[in-house]
Motif scaffolding. Structure first.
Motif, PDB file in Angstrom:
ATOM      1  N   THR A   2     -15.840 -29.901  10.384  1.00  0.00           N
ATOM      2  CA  THR A   2     -16.779 -30.676   9.450  1.00  0.00           C
ATOM      3  C   THR A   2     -17.651 -29.865   9.427  1.00  0.00           C
ATOM      4  OG1 THR A   2     -14.962 -32.454   9.995  1.00  0.00           O
ATOM      5  CG2 THR A   2     -17.295 -32.728   8.426  1.00  0.00           C
ATOM      6  N   VAL A   3     -18.782 -29.797  10.391  1.00  0.00           N
ATOM      7  CA  VAL A   3     -20.059 -28.975  10.370  1.00  0.00           C
ATOM      8  C   VAL A   3     -19.913 -27.848   9.705  1.00  0.00           C
ATOM      9  CG1 VAL A   3     -21.829 -28.417  11.676  1.00  0.00           C
ATOM     10  CG2 VAL A   3     -20.983 -30.675  12.032  1.00  0.00           C
ATOM     11  N   TYR A   4     -18.795 -26.960  10.228  1.00  0.00           N
ATOM     12  CA  TYR A   4     -18.961 -25.701   9.707  1.00  0.00           C
ATOM     13  C   TYR A   4     -18.554 -25.490   8.248  1.00  0.00           C
ATOM     14  CZ  TYR A   4     -20.326 -23.024  13.794  1.00  0.00           C
ATOM     15  OH  TYR A   4     -21.192 -22.622  14.725  1.00  0.00           O
ATOM     16  N   VAL A   5     -18.072 -26.571   7.424  1.00  0.00           N
ATOM     17  CA  VAL A   5     -17.586 -26.224   6.143  1.00  0.00           C
ATOM     18  C   VAL A   5     -18.972 -26.083   5.367  1.00  0.00           C
ATOM     19  CG1 VAL A   5     -17.178 -27.944   4.038  1.00  0.00           C
ATOM     20  CG2 VAL A   5     -15.844 -28.124   6.162  1.00  0.00           C
ATOM     21  N   VAL A  26     -25.279 -30.556  14.139  1.00  0.00           N
ATOM     22  CA  VAL A  26     -26.206 -30.020  12.892  1.00  0.00           C
ATOM     23  C   VAL A  26     -27.526 -29.765  13.447  1.00  0.00           C
ATOM     24  CG1 VAL A  26     -27.424 -30.964  11.142  1.00  0.00           C
ATOM     25  CG2 VAL A  26     -25.060 -31.263  11.299  1.00  0.00           C
ATOM     26  N   THR A  27     -28.173 -30.556  14.255  1.00  0.00           N
ATOM     27  CA  THR A  27     -29.414 -30.079  15.027  1.00  0.00           C
ATOM     28  C   THR A  27     -29.372 -28.871  15.810  1.00  0.00           C
ATOM     29  OG1 THR A  27     -29.842 -32.617  15.373  1.00  0.00           O
ATOM     30  CG2 THR A  27     -31.254 -31.138  16.423  1.00  0.00           C
ATOM     31  N   VAL A  28     -28.303 -28.586  16.566  1.00  0.00           N
ATOM     32  CA  VAL A  28     -28.533 -27.343  17.200  1.00  0.00           C
ATOM     33  C   VAL A  28     -28.162 -26.168  16.224  1.00  0.00           C
ATOM     34  CG1 VAL A  28     -26.957 -25.945  18.785  1.00  0.00           C
ATOM     35  CG2 VAL A  28     -27.327 -28.314  19.410  1.00  0.00           C
ATOM     36  N   LEU A  29     -27.262 -26.314  15.040  1.00  0.00           N
ATOM     37  CA  LEU A  29     -27.152 -25.467  14.016  1.00  0.00           C
ATOM     38  C   LEU A  29     -28.737 -24.969  13.461  1.00  0.00           C
ATOM     39  CD1 LEU A  29     -23.661 -25.931  12.836  1.00  0.00           C
ATOM     40  CD2 LEU A  29     -24.362 -23.989  14.246  1.00  0.00           C
ATOM     41  N   PHE A  40     -32.776 -21.708  11.227  1.00  0.00           N
ATOM     42  CA  PHE A  40     -33.837 -21.884  10.738  1.00  0.00           C
ATOM     43  C   PHE A  40     -34.965 -22.303  11.756  1.00  0.00           C
ATOM     44  CE2 PHE A  40     -30.469 -23.640   7.967  1.00  0.00           C
ATOM     45  CZ  PHE A  40     -30.586 -22.782   6.940  1.00  0.00           C
ATOM     46  N   ASP A  41     -36.249 -22.456  11.337  1.00  0.00           N
ATOM     47  CA  ASP A  41     -37.138 -22.716  12.191  1.00  0.00           C
ATOM     48  C   ASP A  41     -37.173 -24.123  12.588  1.00  0.00           C
ATOM     49  OD1 ASP A  41     -38.875 -24.477  10.820  1.00  0.00           O
ATOM     50  OD2 ASP A  41     -39.310 -22.575   9.404  1.00  0.00           O
ATOM     51  N   ASP A  59     -28.413 -20.604   1.776  1.00  0.00           N
ATOM     52  CA  ASP A  59     -29.216 -21.698   2.942  1.00  0.00           C
ATOM     53  C   ASP A  59     -29.448 -23.160   2.367  1.00  0.00           C
ATOM     54  OD1 ASP A  59     -28.978 -19.690   4.960  1.00  0.00           O
ATOM     55  OD2 ASP A  59     -30.677 -18.682   4.064  1.00  0.00           O
ATOM     56  N   ILE A  60     -30.124 -22.867   1.029  1.00  0.00           N
ATOM     57  CA  ILE A  60     -30.336 -24.391   0.706  1.00  0.00           C
ATOM     58  C   ILE A  60     -29.141 -25.105   0.310  1.00  0.00           C
ATOM     59  CG2 ILE A  60     -30.415 -23.653  -1.953  1.00  0.00           C
ATOM     60  CD1 ILE A  60     -32.922 -25.169  -2.065  1.00  0.00           C
ATOM     61  N   VAL A  61     -28.003 -24.629  -0.127  1.00  0.00           N
ATOM     62  CA  VAL A  61     -26.816 -25.264  -0.285  1.00  0.00           C
ATOM     63  C   VAL A  61     -26.272 -25.908   1.067  1.00  0.00           C
ATOM     64  CG1 VAL A  61     -24.499 -25.024  -0.872  1.00  0.00           C
ATOM     65  CG2 VAL A  61     -26.330 -24.005  -2.269  1.00  0.00           C
ATOM     66  N   MET A  62     -26.432 -25.073   2.208  1.00  0.00           N
ATOM     67  CA  MET A  62     -26.029 -25.448   3.741  1.00  0.00           C
ATOM     68  C   MET A  62     -26.882 -26.615   4.100  1.00  0.00           C
ATOM     69  SD  MET A  62     -25.386 -23.039   6.890  1.00  0.00           S
ATOM     70  CE  MET A  62     -27.016 -22.590   6.999  1.00  0.00           C
ATOM     71  N   VAL A  63     -28.095 -26.536   4.036  1.00  0.00           N
ATOM     72  CA  VAL A  63     -29.008 -27.583   4.364  1.00  0.00           C
ATOM     73  C   VAL A  63     -28.632 -28.842   3.611  1.00  0.00           C
ATOM     74  CG1 VAL A  63     -31.219 -28.285   4.633  1.00  0.00           C
ATOM     75  CG2 VAL A  63     -30.875 -25.975   5.218  1.00  0.00           C
ATOM     76  N   ASN A  64     -28.571 -28.881   2.372  1.00  0.00           N
ATOM     77  CA  ASN A  64     -28.222 -29.841   1.537  1.00  0.00           C
ATOM     78  C   ASN A  64     -26.753 -30.652   1.857  1.00  0.00           C
ATOM     79  OD1 ASN A  64     -28.827 -31.521  -1.091  1.00  0.00           O
ATOM     80  ND2 ASN A  64     -26.691 -30.780  -1.577  1.00  0.00           N
ATOM     81  N   GLY A  65     -25.744 -29.565   2.042  1.00  0.00           N
ATOM     82  CA  GLY A  65     -24.597 -30.059   2.463  1.00  0.00           C
ATOM     83  C   GLY A  65     -24.568 -30.851   3.833  1.00  0.00           C
ATOM     84  N   TRP A  66     -25.311 -30.345   4.743  1.00  0.00           N
ATOM     85  CA  TRP A  66     -25.438 -30.985   6.078  1.00  0.00           C
ATOM     86  C   TRP A  66     -25.976 -32.210   6.040  1.00  0.00           C
ATOM     87  CZ3 TRP A  66     -27.380 -26.127   9.052  1.00  0.00           C
ATOM     88  CH2 TRP A  66     -26.235 -25.503   9.552  1.00  0.00           C
TER      89      TRP A  66
END
Length: 656
Positions: A105-108, A221-224, A229-230, A349-356
């Motif tokens: 789920t996290v890798y979606v 998610v925190t680890v990824l 990212f920073d 990247d912005i899509v991924m952060v938003n998705g998470w």
């Protein structure tokens, strides 16, 4: 039959069996509290209190209760562990499936990021990323499929824990003394078990299917975020989650401060509703339908006030949750947008952060509801486990052995007894029932006659003296073997809401049909049963109310005969019979009692004239004893009773 005023029509749990507010349902309820409604009910005879006073306890009271409440909650959780520890394999499998499902789920969002970046001409040549799209679909499938497999694997654990805990409570209730059951509302006790088993299921379900997966997902998610990212992205996400969870728990605690009091009121309300319906005829006799309706409406009115307040406070919870998520998401989007503008991040990247963050918000959006269900589950378990803590007043001795019958000689040796220390019932009662003989006990109402049979069955322990069978103190033998040796026809016969056959066969469940019918014939009820359209399969109704008093009594006689006990107790066994039937049954009882040790508690002296010995009990003391003829010659109390009954007109009991 039960009425549960704490359920509203909007409750999604109504679509499920009562014990299954499904924690892993795919559809979220309209609001977090749709299955969390609670109700307060008034104490009978008191007017409904102002809802502002009754919805929750005062703040000092709540603060004072918190340490004890936490202790009770920890104890309830500790008592739950034995019910689930027997499934290590299933718990390990469920944990493995959980990890696989959540990682997928996290890798979606990661796969979605790669698709977006692949379609960005600034990053790569514009082509259709078939492999990435396929991976995206596979990850979504794995997340859903393995999540369902986890639910399926762990379901056996939840259901077994629910079943085992309910069975333990049920068995323990049967081990408690008669005093406990006389002091409690049966409906309330039944409701406590029902809610307790449901609490076990809900607690396990919400923890395993919601809390643990969400916490694991936050960790991944925190680890990824730290990897890709920073550190600021991980900090903002964690702070958002912490504030969200803290606000949700704090507001939920505020909203449910009075849940324990409400639980008690709900059990009381349910018990009174059950009492009212069980006593349907009494309500009709006195024309109190409106009185009962007003009592029930008082409970519904207090529920209405509590439900309105609950729904109003829900807006505060939902608003706070929305505010925290909106602020956290806005801050992350601003940071990611800045990175895209500075060309340090891609659009993907912005899509991924938003998705998470949105993906985390979905389970967290139900956190208030989940938290309340867990708290409610623990509270419900506390009430059920409190029943398990009830001390069994009458217990087998550690070295208790089975009763060894050698003729069934019964002796009451200087027996004294008091239901309450301030009101003694029996005083130094001493008599013997030799093997195969019949002893009858007569006396005025309240003299303590029926108490003798209760003590013989060891529903209570004597407070002085002892009772022996063949020289064995009944406190030194197992209750199961003691009661197996005694058969009783009680004065007030209450039957199970089952068939006539079931109620007769209850005396010995493994009896054959021929034996059941033979017992019915001996009790002179076989012909009546056969005349019914459904014969032995006729339903007797709640407490046997579809049968007349005499018919119920004859069923009880047949049940006792089927048991084939060594000792018989007839407690006003023919009190509900008409004169003709009484004579027939009395002759049959005399034949049945021949060769058996028999104790007869009687009011009609004509039924005991053949007894080997008659005891006259007055205010808990034996004042006369002897045979019928001996007592008449003495011209004492027995003779006075005999003369009184002989002169009184004998009324016929009309059988309905």
């Amino acid at each position: 039959m039960a009425i549960f005023p704490n359920q509203s029509h909007s409750d999604p749990a109504l679509d499920k069996p009562e014990g299954a507010v499904t924690p892993h349902a795919t559809a979220a309820p309209r609001s977090e509290d749709e299955t969390a409604t609670v109700v307060e009910t008034p104490v009978a005879g008191t007017p409904p209190q102002d809802s502002a006073q009754s919805t929750a306890p005062t703040l000092p009271a709540v603060a004072a209760e918190k340490p004890q409440r936490r202790t009770d909650e920890r104890r309830a959780l500790a008592m739950l562990w034995p019910y689930i520890k027997g499934f290590p394999g299933r718990m390990l499998a469920a944990g493995t499936l959980l990890v696989i499902a959540k990682v997928a789920t996290v890798y979606v969002p990661v796969a979605f990021k790669d698709i977006v970046d692949h379609l960005d001409p600034r990053v790569a040549t514009l082509t259709v990323p078939v492999a990435l799209i396929a991976l995206y679909g596979v990850l979504r499938l794995i997340g859903t499929l393995f999540g369902q497999l986890r639910d399926t694997v762990f379901e056996r654990v939840s259901q077994r824990a629910m079943r085992a805990s309910g069975l333990d409570a049920f068995r323990h209730l049967h081990q408690l003394s008669l005093r406990f059951h006389l002091d409690r509302h049966t409906g309330g006790v039944g409701r406590d078990i029902s809610r307790g088993t449901r609490g076990v299921y809900n607690l396990l379900g919400w923890v395993v299917f919601n809390i643990v997966p969400t916490l694991f997902e936050i960790l991944v998610v925190t680890v990824l975020l730290l990897q890709q990212f920073d550190w600021r992205y991980a900090v903002v996400t964690l702070v958002t989650m912490v504030i969200y969870i803290a606000a949700t728990i704090w507001i939920s605690e505020w909203r449910t401060a009075g849940v324990r009091v409400m639980n008690e009121e709900e059990s009381l309300s349910n018990a009174r509703a059950v009492d009212s319906l069980l006593n349907y005829e009494t309500v009709k006799y006195f024309g109190n339908e409106e009185f009962e309706a007003r009592r029930y409406d008082a409970a519904l009115r207090r529920y209405e006030d509590a439900a309105v307040k609950t729904e109003s406070s829900l807006a505060v919870l939902n608003g706070a949750q929305a505010l925290v998520i909106a602020l956290g998401l806005t801050l992350l989007m601003a940071m990611a947008a800045s990175g895209v503008a500075a060309r340090t991040l891609s659009v993907g990247d912005i899509v991924m952060v938003n998705g998470w963050l949105l993906q985390l918000a979905i389970p967290l959006n139900m956190l208030g509801f989940t938290y309340r269900q867990i708290k409610q589950g623990i509270i419900d378990m506390e009430r059920m486990f409190a029943l398990l803590d009830e001390h069994a007043e009458v217990q087998d001795a550690p070295d208790a052995e089975r009763l060894q019958l050698r003729g069934a000689n019964v002796r009451f040796e200087n027996v004294s007894f008091a239901y309450d220390p301030q009101r003694q019932i029996l005083f130094d009662v001493d008599f013997e029932i030799p093997s195969g003989r019949t002893v009858a006990v007569v006396g005025a109402t309240g003299a303590g006659k029926s108490t003798l049979s209760r003590l013989l069955f060891r529903f209570y322990d004597v407070t002085g003296g002892r009772i022996t069978i063949d020289g064995q103190d009944i406190r030194d033998v197992t209750q199961e073997s003691l009661r197996a040796a005694i058969g009783i026809v009680p004065q007030d016969t209450v039957l199970f809401n089952e068939t006539i056959y079931y109620n007769i066969a209850y005396g010995r469940p493994d009896a054959t049909r021929e034996e059941v019918e033979a017992a019915a014939k001996a009790a002179h009820i076989h012909e009546f049963v056969q005349s019914l359209p459904d014969a032995y399969q006729t339903q007797v109704g709640e407490r046997g109310l579809k049968l007349s008093g005499g018919e119920k009594q004859r069923v009880a006689i047949a049940r006792a005969l089927l048991k084939r006990p060594a000792i018989l107790v007839f407690d006003e066994a023919t009190s509900a019979l008409d004169t003709r039937t009484e004579k027939v049954i009395q002759a049959e009882l005399s034949e049945i009692a021949r060769g058996r040790t028999t104790l007869i508690v009687a009011h009609r002296l004509s039924t005991i004239v053949t007894a080997d010995e008659i005891l006259v009990l007055d205010h808990g003391r034996i004042v006369e004893r002897g045979t019928h003829s001996q007592l008449l010659e003495r011209a004492g109390r027995y003779a006075a009773l005999w003369t009184m009954q002989a002169k009184a007109p004998r009324s016929e009991t009309a059988e309905a």
